[in-house]
Motif scaffolding. Structure first.
Motif, PDB file in Angstrom:
ATOM      1  N   LEU A   8       1.105  -0.703   0.066  1.00  0.00           N
ATOM      2  CA  LEU A   8       0.268   0.435   0.054  1.00  0.00           C
ATOM      3  C   LEU A   8       0.524   1.271  -0.206  1.00  0.00           C
ATOM      4  CD1 LEU A   8       0.131   1.421   2.872  1.00  0.00           C
ATOM      5  CD2 LEU A   8      -1.320  -0.760   3.363  1.00  0.00           C
ATOM      6  N   ARG A   9       0.509   2.249  -0.797  1.00  0.00           N
ATOM      7  CA  ARG A   9       0.803   3.296  -0.407  1.00  0.00           C
ATOM      8  C   ARG A   9       0.446   4.241   0.241  1.00  0.00           C
ATOM      9  NH1 ARG A   9       5.368   3.937  -3.406  1.00  0.00           N
ATOM     10  NH2 ARG A   9       5.273   5.752  -3.726  1.00  0.00           N
ATOM     11  N   ALA A  10       1.618   5.148   0.923  1.00  0.00           N
ATOM     12  CA  ALA A  10       0.875   6.047   2.247  1.00  0.00           C
ATOM     13  C   ALA A  10       1.904   7.473   2.350  1.00  0.00           C
ATOM     14  CB  ALA A  10       0.763   5.508   3.754  1.00  0.00           C
ATOM     15  N   SER A  11       1.494   8.426   2.610  1.00  0.00           N
ATOM     16  CA  SER A  11       1.968   9.689   3.147  1.00  0.00           C
ATOM     17  C   SER A  11       3.236   9.553   4.030  1.00  0.00           C
ATOM     18  CB  SER A  11       1.159  11.310   3.423  1.00  0.00           C
ATOM     19  OG  SER A  11       1.060  10.937   4.142  1.00  0.00           O
ATOM     20  N   LEU A  12       3.857  10.252   3.959  1.00  0.00           N
ATOM     21  CA  LEU A  12       4.389  10.525   4.844  1.00  0.00           C
ATOM     22  C   LEU A  12       4.304  10.381   6.491  1.00  0.00           C
ATOM     23  CD1 LEU A  12       8.102  12.693   2.959  1.00  0.00           C
ATOM     24  CD2 LEU A  12       7.509  10.184   3.673  1.00  0.00           C
ATOM     25  N   GLU A  13       3.667  11.322   6.482  1.00  0.00           N
ATOM     26  CA  GLU A  13       2.660  11.705   7.751  1.00  0.00           C
ATOM     27  C   GLU A  13       1.702  10.331   8.290  1.00  0.00           C
ATOM     28  OE1 GLU A  13       2.154  13.975   4.888  1.00  0.00           O
ATOM     29  OE2 GLU A  13       2.829  15.530   5.335  1.00  0.00           O
ATOM     30  N   GLN A  14       1.684   9.641   7.532  1.00  0.00           N
ATOM     31  CA  GLN A  14       0.330   8.470   8.390  1.00  0.00           C
ATOM     32  C   GLN A  14       1.913   7.560   8.639  1.00  0.00           C
ATOM     33  OE1 GLN A  14      -1.430   8.693   3.842  1.00  0.00           O
ATOM     34  NE2 GLN A  14      -3.749   8.443   5.146  1.00  0.00           N
ATOM     35  N   ARG A  15       2.468   7.241   6.568  1.00  0.00           N
ATOM     36  CA  ARG A  15       3.762   6.685   7.999  1.00  0.00           C
ATOM     37  C   ARG A  15       4.714   7.044   8.793  1.00  0.00           C
ATOM     38  NH1 ARG A  15       9.160   5.987   3.884  1.00  0.00           N
ATOM     39  NH2 ARG A  15       9.518   7.614   5.013  1.00  0.00           N
ATOM     40  N   ALA A  16       4.812   8.227   8.921  1.00  0.00           N
ATOM     41  CA  ALA A  16       5.189   8.823  10.862  1.00  0.00           C
ATOM     42  C   ALA A  16       4.613   7.914  12.039  1.00  0.00           C
ATOM     43  CB  ALA A  16       6.103   9.864  11.099  1.00  0.00           C
ATOM     44  N   LEU A  17       3.038   8.538  11.197  1.00  0.00           N
ATOM     45  CA  LEU A  17       2.273   7.689  12.409  1.00  0.00           C
ATOM     46  C   LEU A  17       2.304   6.564  12.804  1.00  0.00           C
ATOM     47  CD1 LEU A  17      -0.346   9.480  14.388  1.00  0.00           C
ATOM     48  CD2 LEU A  17      -1.461   9.118  12.984  1.00  0.00           C
ATOM     49  N   ILE A  18       2.220   5.907  11.718  1.00  0.00           N
ATOM     50  CA  ILE A  18       2.101   4.162  12.297  1.00  0.00           C
ATOM     51  C   ILE A  18       3.491   3.565  12.705  1.00  0.00           C
ATOM     52  CG2 ILE A  18       2.165   2.127  10.043  1.00  0.00           C
ATOM     53  CD1 ILE A  18       0.276   3.483   8.801  1.00  0.00           C
ATOM     54  N   ASP A  19       4.815   4.255  12.324  1.00  0.00           N
ATOM     55  CA  ASP A  19       6.093   4.007  12.738  1.00  0.00           C
ATOM     56  C   ASP A  19       5.223   4.423  14.427  1.00  0.00           C
ATOM     57  OD1 ASP A  19       6.500   3.621  10.133  1.00  0.00           O
ATOM     58  OD2 ASP A  19       7.908   4.604  10.128  1.00  0.00           O
ATOM     59  N   ARG A  20       5.424   4.992  14.699  1.00  0.00           N
ATOM     60  CA  ARG A  20       5.189   6.171  16.251  1.00  0.00           C
ATOM     61  C   ARG A  20       4.737   5.368  17.280  1.00  0.00           C
ATOM     62  NH1 ARG A  20       3.189  12.022  18.724  1.00  0.00           N
ATOM     63  NH2 ARG A  20       3.848  11.481  20.843  1.00  0.00           N
ATOM     64  N   ALA A  21       3.214   3.714  16.525  1.00  0.00           N
ATOM     65  CA  ALA A  21       2.600   4.232  17.318  1.00  0.00           C
ATOM     66  C   ALA A  21       3.269   2.465  17.909  1.00  0.00           C
ATOM     67  CB  ALA A  21       0.769   3.823  17.118  1.00  0.00           C
ATOM     68  N   ALA A  22       4.093   1.873  16.293  1.00  0.00           N
ATOM     69  CA  ALA A  22       4.062   0.607  16.493  1.00  0.00           C
ATOM     70  C   ALA A  22       5.324   0.749  17.181  1.00  0.00           C
ATOM     71  CB  ALA A  22       5.146   0.201  14.646  1.00  0.00           C
ATOM     72  N   ARG A  23       6.067   1.730  17.229  1.00  0.00           N
ATOM     73  CA  ARG A  23       7.270   1.880  18.422  1.00  0.00           C
ATOM     74  C   ARG A  23       7.102   2.227  20.022  1.00  0.00           C
ATOM     75  NH1 ARG A  23       9.627   5.156  14.491  1.00  0.00           N
ATOM     76  NH2 ARG A  23       8.895   6.787  16.317  1.00  0.00           N
ATOM     77  N   LEU A  24       5.676   2.943  19.949  1.00  0.00           N
ATOM     78  CA  LEU A  24       5.223   2.554  21.316  1.00  0.00           C
ATOM     79  C   LEU A  24       4.406   1.002  21.525  1.00  0.00           C
ATOM     80  CD1 LEU A  24       3.282   5.377  20.587  1.00  0.00           C
ATOM     81  CD2 LEU A  24       5.130   5.593  22.516  1.00  0.00           C
ATOM     82  N   LEU A  25       4.307  -0.160  20.506  1.00  0.00           N
ATOM     83  CA  LEU A  25       3.843  -0.777  21.405  1.00  0.00           C
ATOM     84  C   LEU A  25       5.139  -1.916  21.274  1.00  0.00           C
ATOM     85  CD1 LEU A  25       0.534  -1.008  19.679  1.00  0.00           C
ATOM     86  CD2 LEU A  25       1.458  -0.425  21.177  1.00  0.00           C
ATOM     87  N   GLY A  26       6.312  -2.126  20.581  1.00  0.00           N
ATOM     88  CA  GLY A  26       7.550  -2.577  20.661  1.00  0.00           C
ATOM     89  C   GLY A  26       6.907  -3.427  19.264  1.00  0.00           C
ATOM     90  N   MET A  27       6.551  -2.632  18.423  1.00  0.00           N
ATOM     91  CA  MET A  27       6.116  -4.001  17.133  1.00  0.00           C
ATOM     92  C   MET A  27       6.356  -3.780  15.805  1.00  0.00           C
ATOM     93  SD  MET A  27       2.459  -4.082  17.710  1.00  0.00           S
ATOM     94  CE  MET A  27       1.939  -5.559  16.694  1.00  0.00           C
ATOM     95  N   ASN A  28       6.874  -3.441  15.118  1.00  0.00           N
ATOM     96  CA  ASN A  28       7.409  -3.195  13.403  1.00  0.00           C
ATOM     97  C   ASN A  28       6.372  -2.908  12.740  1.00  0.00           C
ATOM     98  OD1 ASN A  28       6.383  -5.112  11.645  1.00  0.00           O
ATOM     99  ND2 ASN A  28       8.250  -6.323  12.514  1.00  0.00           N
TER     100      ASN A  28
END
Length: 69
Positions: A8-28
């Motif tokens: 899937l394609r995402a904006s840089l902002e969407q990817r950054a948000l997803i990455d931040r949330a994933a890190r908070l949960l200890g996930m990739n």
């Protein structure tokens, strides 16, 4: 075993948000997106299958099911 790709394609902002949330949960990112997508998919499917009725509505519903067409 995971053998099907989902791209899937995402904006840089969407990817950054997803990455931040994933890190908070200890996930990739992939694990986070897959879990979130599966949670939402299950909710959509269950919404089409399960519903709740109060006692009066349930009686009406079962009467309609029992009635001849």
């Amino acid at each position: 075993m995971r053998d099907a790709a989902i791209t899937l394609r995402a904006s840089l902002e969407q990817r950054a948000l997803i990455d931040r949330a994933a890190r908070l949960l200890g996930m990739n990112r992939s694990a986070f997106v897959l879990e979130a997508a599966c949670d939402r998919a299950q909710a959509v499917v269950l919404d089409q299958v399960l519903f709740s009725l109060d006692a009066d509505k349930f009686k009406q519903f079962t009467a309609m099911l029992d009635a001849s067409p």
